[in-house]
Write an enzyme that holds these catalytic residues in place. Structure first.
Site, PDB file in Angstrom:
ATOM      1  N   GLY A 162      44.119  42.525  48.546  1.00  0.00           N
ATOM      2  CA  GLY A 162      45.487  42.543  48.071  1.00  0.00           C
ATOM      3  C   GLY A 162      45.810  41.498  47.015  1.00  0.00           C
ATOM      4  O   GLY A 162      44.974  41.110  46.192  1.00  0.00           O
ATOM      5  N   SER A 163      47.026  41.005  47.069  1.00  0.00           N
ATOM      6  CA  SER A 163      47.568  40.160  46.002  1.00  0.00           C
ATOM      7  C   SER A 163      46.905  38.796  45.898  1.00  0.00           C
ATOM      8  O   SER A 163      47.211  38.042  44.958  1.00  0.00           O
ATOM      9  CB  SER A 163      49.073  39.985  46.203  1.00  0.00           C
ATOM     10  N   THR A 164      46.037  38.431  46.829  1.00  0.00           N
ATOM     11  CA  THR A 164      45.306  37.167  46.678  1.00  0.00           C
ATOM     12  C   THR A 164      44.449  37.184  45.417  1.00  0.00           C
ATOM     13  O   THR A 164      44.065  36.126  44.912  1.00  0.00           O
ATOM     14  CB  THR A 164      44.396  36.919  47.900  1.00  0.00           C
ATOM     15  N   PHE A 165      44.145  38.395  44.875  1.00  0.00           N
ATOM     16  CA  PHE A 165      43.324  38.518  43.663  1.00  0.00           C
ATOM     17  C   PHE A 165      44.120  38.209  42.391  1.00  0.00           C
ATOM     18  O   PHE A 165      43.529  38.001  41.332  1.00  0.00           O
ATOM     19  CB  PHE A 165      42.743  39.937  43.576  1.00  0.00           C
ATOM     20  N   LYS A 166      45.443  38.195  42.468  1.00  0.00           N
ATOM     21  CA  LYS A 166      46.248  38.073  41.250  1.00  0.00           C
ATOM     22  C   LYS A 166      46.007  36.764  40.517  1.00  0.00           C
ATOM     23  O   LYS A 166      46.069  36.700  39.279  1.00  0.00           O
ATOM     24  CB  LYS A 166      47.726  38.224  41.599  1.00  0.00           C
TER      25      LYS A 166
END
Length: 597
Positions: free
Chosen positions: A314-318
């Site tokens: 999820g958004s941890t990759f942003k």
């Protein structure tokens, strides 16, 4: 030997001339000859008696010494004289970074039988069945009487069980000494240690081999005869590991999750101070890995979610998209990007959480703070697919983690077969490719380490190891500053721990179905963080499987409500254990402070 004549002619003639009897000369010579023969025989007899006496002395001395040695040694079964390789039973201990024992050896005994030597097989079978409930008397009686000459009954006995078997008193029951592996902390650090079992076995010893975790990955080192006396020192801290497992277990219960994982990593050395996966197991009694056909791999307590669990994160990759865009000079922390939602890309529609629209413009920092999918996608399109792949590869997302666990090589990230622009977009916000929590923790450690890669390890290190620089130091600092603002004014506000400057990013990803598509009400939640933000020392990562927070009027499944509070409590508990003092702001100079003498 020269013999003297009994009647020498000269003496005989002289005796006759003097009128003496010549027979006297013969008798005298005969007497002297007999005396010489008797003296020679006595001498030979004395020598023979001396030799015989000395031989008896040596023989009885040797027997006495051997009997004394046997009486002073422990009784043991006779060993076979057949040729064969010797079984190496010894194994080095495993300790944590402070020398506390995680795995060691214990002397025990195995039980076997020689049925042909038994006096009363039915009685023996009945009494053994009473001692060991898993053994059946009828089955034992059949095995004892079907002509077999050797039967293994138990691989390991407790001292109490050994005494009970000894009290049966049958000569056909025999004990074999052996070493077994003991894990004195039970389930603590179970997925790190893995477990062990017996390999080659004999009546006098058994080979102990690793079956999973560090025990198997470092099996050759643990069995090396030259290093048996030197413990294998792991990087984990037993006290930190215990605190993490306790908090994670409570968090899983409170958030109604199926399971979870947590990782604590030193950003300078890559040392893993804690790696927890729940549910766990006891390596002293490793369970059967067989699961029902409809079960997921993660349903097994043997499954290491931190290493083997490969999830869309999820958004941890942003933060990776933002860091790469800054590294390439495409944006800065304050650069405004198009965040107008929804975003149409071909037949695909990119939306924000709950249909929100954070646009039309957001700064790169606010893209992270508000966790904007559209803003991140626009930066990813500027970067391009080829450069995105190269950057993620440099962070370790294209290979299995090199950590010293036998499960690690099989936990490779799941990558798209092709990488069109829509994959570039979805990957930027953590969908379309899957990786393990350990991959993510390692990548965050690289950012926290000033942009220099670190290699995750479970072995105690003496200092930082050289890595490769994948981003400038100022870019890494800016990325950590963005993560800090996610905590102070963004989706991870519950992560704030006063005095420790936590910086991190939340990630909520829908859980994929086996048959394709995604569940509507099942998620994988992750919170990846570093602290303290002003001088990053440690990564704290928490992942929960299917959590749901139910304290409100409606169920909440986002990471901000589930993984973040658990990670915050872990940080609050372990920071003092790691020797990090909280940073307390000094009071203003114009304020008065009461002081009591």
């Amino acid at each position: 030997m020269t013999r003297t004549p009994l009647r020498p002619l000269a003496r005989i003639l002289k005796a006759r001339a003097q009128g003496e009897n010549p027979d006297v000369i013969e008798r005298e010579n005969l007497r002297l000859r007999h005396e010489q023969m008797r003296d020679a025989s006595r001498t030979r007899a004395e020598v023979r008696l001396l030799i015989l006496g000395f031989s008896f002395f040596v023989a009885f001395s040797a027997i006495g010494i051997r009997m004394g040695a046997l009486s002073a040694s422990e009784a043991a079964e006779p060993r076979s004289l057949a040729s064969g390789a010797e079984i190496l039973a010894q194994r080095a201990d495993i300790t944590d970074r402070n020398g506390r024992v995680l795995a060691t050896n214990m002397l025990t005994h195995a039980l076997y039988a020689h049925p042909k030597d038994m006096v009363d097989p039915p009685r023996v079978a009945a009494e053994l069945a009473a001692i060991f409930p898993e053994l059946k008397a009828d089955d034992l009686t059949r095995r004892f009487t079907d002509g077999r000459s050797f039967i293994w009954l138990r691989k390991v006995l407790s001292p109490e069980q050994m005494q009970q078997v000894h009290d049966i008193g049958d000569p056909g029951l025999l004990f074999g000494p052996r070493e077994m592996r003991l894990y004195p902390n039970g389930t603590l650090a179970a997925h790190i240690l893995g477990g062990s079992s017996f390999g080659a076995e004999g009546v006098h010893s058994a080979e102990v081999i690793g079956t999973a975790g560090v025990e198997r990955a470092m099996d050759a080192r643990l069995r090396d005869p030259a290093l048996v006396g030197t413990p294998l020192e792991l990087s984990i801290d037993l006290t930190v590991q215990a605190a993490v497992e306790e908090i994670l277990d409570a968090g899983i219960t409170m958030m109604n999750a199926k399971g979870g994982a947590a990782i604590i990593m030193d950003v300078k050395t890559g040392e893993i101070l804690s790696l927890a996966s729940l549910p766990a197991f006891d390596p002293n009694n490793r369970p059967n890995p067989v699961l029902p056909k409809d079960a997921e791999p993660g349903d097994s307590p043997l499954f290491n979610r931190a290493v083997q669990g490969v999830y869309e994160l999820g958004s941890t990759f942003k933060i990776f998209a933002a860091a790469q865009a800054m590294e390439l000079g495409l944006v800065g922390p304050d650069t405004m990007v198009d965040a107008n939602a929804p975003m149409q890309w071909g037949k695909h529609r990119i939306k924000e959480f709950q249909g929100k629209n954070y646009g039309p413009l957001l700064s790169v920092t606010d893209v992270m703070v508000k966790s904007s999918n559209v803003g991140t996608a626009k930066m990813a399109l500027q970067i391009g697919g080829l450069r995105q792949q190269a950057f993620l590869k440099s962070l370790g997302f294209f290979e299995a983690t090199p950590v010293e666990l036998t499960e690690a090589p099989g936990a490779r990230p799941l990558l798209p077969a092709r990488w069109p622009e829509i994959v570039t977009i979805t990957t930027s916000y953590g969908h379309g490719m899957s990786a393990s929590p350990l991959h993510l923790a390692t990548a965050y450690a690289t950012i926290a380490n000033g942009g220099i890669t670190v290699k995750p390890t479970l072995m105690k290190q003496t200092g930082p190891r050289p890595g490769t620089r994948v981003m400038r130091e100022d870019v890494a600092d800016a990325a950590v500053s963005m993560l800090r603002q996610v905590v102070t004014r963004g989706t991870a506000s519950m992560a704030e721990v006063p005095g420790y400057e936590v910086a991190g990013k939340t990630g909520t990803a829908d859980k994929p179905k086996r048959t394709g598509g995604y569940y509507k009400d099942k998620v994988i939640n992750t919170f990846a963080s570093v602290f303290p933000a002003s001088d990053p020392r440690y990564v704290v990562l928490v992942t929960l499987d299917e959590p749901v927070e139910t304290s409100g009027t409606e169920p909440r499944r986002t990471a901000g409500w589930t993984s973040v509070p658990v990670a915050a409590e872990i940080t609050r508990r372990i920071a003092p254990l790691l020797g990090i003092r909280p940073m307390v702001e000094a009071p203003p100079a114009d304020r008065l402070t009461a002081v009591r003498n």
